[in-house]
Design a protein around this motif. Structure first.
Motif, PDB file in Angstrom:
ATOM      1  N   ILE A  35      -6.189 -18.144  23.240  1.00 53.94           N
ATOM      2  CA  ILE A  35      -5.710 -17.434  24.432  1.00 53.94           C
ATOM      3  C   ILE A  35      -4.671 -16.392  24.028  1.00 53.94           C
ATOM      4  O   ILE A  35      -3.648 -16.718  23.417  1.00 53.94           O
ATOM      5  N   ASP A  36      -4.925 -15.142  24.353  1.00 54.76           N
ATOM      6  CA  ASP A  36      -3.979 -14.051  24.113  1.00 54.76           C
ATOM      7  C   ASP A  36      -3.326 -13.720  25.455  1.00 54.76           C
ATOM      8  O   ASP A  36      -3.891 -12.978  26.262  1.00 54.76           O
ATOM      9  N   PHE A  37      -2.145 -14.312  25.680  1.00 53.06           N
ATOM     10  CA  PHE A  37      -1.476 -14.122  26.967  1.00 53.06           C
ATOM     11  C   PHE A  37      -1.032 -12.680  27.175  1.00 53.06           C
ATOM     12  O   PHE A  37      -1.006 -12.187  28.302  1.00 53.06           O
ATOM     13  N   GLU A  38      -0.673 -12.006  26.106  1.00 50.42           N
ATOM     14  CA  GLU A  38      -0.161 -10.640  26.235  1.00 50.42           C
ATOM     15  C   GLU A  38      -1.242  -9.662  26.677  1.00 50.42           C
ATOM     16  O   GLU A  38      -1.030  -8.827  27.552  1.00 50.42           O
ATOM     17  N   ASN A  39      -2.439  -9.791  26.071  1.00 45.95           N
ATOM     18  CA  ASN A  39      -3.523  -8.857  26.381  1.00 45.95           C
ATOM     19  C   ASN A  39      -4.544  -9.422  27.372  1.00 45.95           C
ATOM     20  O   ASN A  39      -5.543  -8.769  27.667  1.00 45.95           O
ATOM     21  N   HIS A  40      -4.257 -10.621  27.887  1.00 46.38           N
ATOM     22  CA  HIS A  40      -5.153 -11.261  28.852  1.00 46.38           C
ATOM     23  C   HIS A  40      -6.574 -11.381  28.298  1.00 46.38           C
ATOM     24  O   HIS A  40      -7.549 -10.937  28.918  1.00 46.38           O
ATOM     25  N   GLU A  41      -6.697 -11.997  27.127  1.00 47.82           N
ATOM     26  CA  GLU A  41      -7.986 -12.142  26.475  1.00 47.82           C
ATOM     27  C   GLU A  41      -8.188 -13.579  25.984  1.00 47.82           C
ATOM     28  O   GLU A  41      -7.229 -14.296  25.726  1.00 47.82           O
ATOM     29  N   VAL A  42      -9.453 -13.959  25.841  1.00 46.87           N
ATOM     30  CA  VAL A  42      -9.798 -15.263  25.274  1.00 46.87           C
ATOM     31  C   VAL A  42     -10.853 -15.046  24.197  1.00 46.87           C
ATOM     32  O   VAL A  42     -11.770 -14.230  24.363  1.00 46.87           O
ATOM     33  N   LEU A  43     -10.724 -15.756  23.095  1.00 47.86           N
ATOM     34  CA  LEU A  43     -11.678 -15.671  21.990  1.00 47.86           C
ATOM     35  C   LEU A  43     -12.569 -16.908  21.991  1.00 47.86           C
ATOM     36  O   LEU A  43     -12.076 -18.040  21.937  1.00 47.86           O
ATOM     37  N   PHE A  44     -13.874 -16.695  22.049  1.00 42.85           N
ATOM     38  CA  PHE A  44     -14.838 -17.787  21.928  1.00 42.85           C
ATOM     39  C   PHE A  44     -15.426 -17.720  20.522  1.00 42.85           C
ATOM     40  O   PHE A  44     -16.162 -16.777  20.198  1.00 42.85           O
ATOM     41  N   GLU A  45     -15.106 -18.702  19.689  1.00 40.17           N
ATOM     42  CA  GLU A  45     -15.566 -18.691  18.301  1.00 40.17           C
ATOM     43  C   GLU A  45     -16.099 -20.041  17.831  1.00 40.17           C
ATOM     44  O   GLU A  45     -16.537 -20.170  16.690  1.00 40.17           O
ATOM     45  N   GLN A  46     -16.056 -21.053  18.695  1.00 40.56           N
ATOM     46  CA  GLN A  46     -16.539 -22.367  18.286  1.00 40.56           C
ATOM     47  C   GLN A  46     -17.070 -23.119  19.495  1.00 40.56           C
ATOM     48  O   GLN A  46     -16.807 -22.753  20.642  1.00 40.56           O
TER      49      GLN A  46
END
Length: 402
Positions: free
Chosen positions: A226-237
């Motif tokens: 979770i990237d709170f600063e840029n409002h992003e989520v990474l799906f990698e697993q």
């Protein structure tokens, strides 16, 4: 390359010398051919030699299908097939394929066996309890499960041809999103009911709706994603459950492509609030915490053990029943809801493709074809509106222009 024929009852044994060992003894391969005469057998022998020379010949393997499936599950399926698909295939194999074909050698399974298998699935009482016919999509999934196993056997050199390749099976509609998605009004009702649920369950649902992620991807999320600063989520697993070992981590998504998805502004405060409670629980757990190398967002508060992907769907079914929500869809259909709402809002299909993690745009276009057709109709109606305005507008052509 030379070969010879030997009459054996109503068949001919074809033997071909393919080389010599270190002692100079010939290495031979053999196969039986049904032929009415020696002339016919000679033709079969010529074809046999041609297959060997072209590399298409594979020595018949004695492995039984039921034994090969064990290898397929361990060495291929668990690593390469998305959790829900894997679970579905496993169920089909146990209940429909192995009871009938499990005792056969994989080299003995021919195209006609697959034809017969599909034909049985198409009968009026094909459901396991005999209560009625199977849906077209269910028949297609059964075929895909068989095909996946046999395709793997071919790729691993155990058979020369996948017998499923020659069978035509109707796919039907890939999805039925027209009835299995929520509208904006449905979501308003859903969100009202969610207000009384624990915060982690609220976030689970909102993530599914706003990111279009799969259950196994959501269950595998850690705070580092979770990237709170840029409002992003990474799906990698993703997560999957292995018999005897419990929940396991797979370092890839279904399409083996990591993706970053922008989060809606509304979910950020909920995530921050939940993280405060999560950190406090982790600190109180201390040495009781088992998963010290992973900080799963959705987990057992004490041990840190992640939730099973299938437990999400189980909770969802209970939630719909308990709250009395009339329109009941699968949790996975929240993913389709996400895509449908985006397309209806005019978001380009390539953006939808990237958010959903489809490996290519054709997958997105095929699944959401009906939604795109509706958009196409709406686009055509724009011209009606423009032309009607033109017809009703006063003639303002300057007099000096002829």
């Amino acid at each position: 390359m030379k070969g010879n024929l030997e009459k054996r009852g109503d068949r001919f044994r074809m033997r071909v010398t393919v080389g010599y060992n270190e002692k100079g003894n010939p290495i031979r391969v053999s196969e039986y051919a049904k032929a009415k005469s020696k002339r016919e057998a000679e033709k079969e022998l010529a074809l046999f030699i041609a297959r060997i020379e072209s590399g298409d010949y594979v020595k018949p393997d004695k492995t039984l299908l039921k034994d090969f499936v064990d290898d397929w599950l361990e060495k291929y399926a668990k690593k390469n097939i998305e959790y829900n698909t894997y679970s579905g295939y496993l169920n089909i194999l146990k209940k429909r394929i192995l009871p009938k074909y499990g005792g056969m050698k994989i080299s003995d399974i021919k195209t006609m066996h697959i034809v017969d298998f599909v034909n049985e699935l198409q009968k009026p009482n094909a459901k396991l309890d005999g209560s009625g016919p199977l849906a077209v999509s269910s028949i297609w999934n059964c075929y895909k499960a068989f095909n996946s196993v046999m395709k793997c056997a071919k790729n691993w050199g155990l058979i020369s041809k996948n017998p499923c390749e020659g069978v035509q099976v109707a796919k039907g509609n890939i999805r039925s999103q027209t009835t299995d998605v929520y509208t904006v009004e449905d979501l308003n009702i859903l969100y009202d009911k969610l207000d009384s649920e624990p915060l982690d369950k609220q976030i689970l649902v909102i993530l599914a709706v706003t990111t279009g992620a799969r259950e196994a991807e959501i269950a595998a999320l850690e705070w580092k994603h979770i990237d709170f600063e840029n409002h992003e989520v990474l799906f990698e697993q993703t997560l999957y459950e292995e018999t005897g070992k419990g929940v396991q981590i797979k370092d890839s998504t279904k399409t083996k492509r990591d993706r970053i998805v922008n989060l809606s502004d509304s979910i950020i405060p909920l995530l921050k609030m939940y993280k405060v409670d999560w950190e406090e629980t982790k600190e109180l757990a201390g040495e009781l915490r088992e998963y010290k190398d992973h900080d799963f967002i959705f987990c057992n508060g004490v041990t840190g053990k992640p939730i099973r992907p299938d437990s999400i769907s189980q909770w969802w079914s209970r939630f719909l029943q308990r709250t009395g929500i009339k329109k009941k869809i699968r949790f996975h259909d929240l993913r389709h809801t996400s895509a449908t709402l985006l397309i209806n809002a005019g978001v380009h299909e390539t953006v939808v493709q990237k958010r959903l993690g489809h490996s290519n745009i054709s997958t997105t276009l095929n699944i959401y074809n009906h939604v795109l057709r509706e958009q196409n109709k709406s686009a055509a109606n724009v011209f009606d509106s423009i032309l009607s305005k033109k017809d009703s507008a006063p003639n303002s052509t300057p007099k000096n222009i002829k």
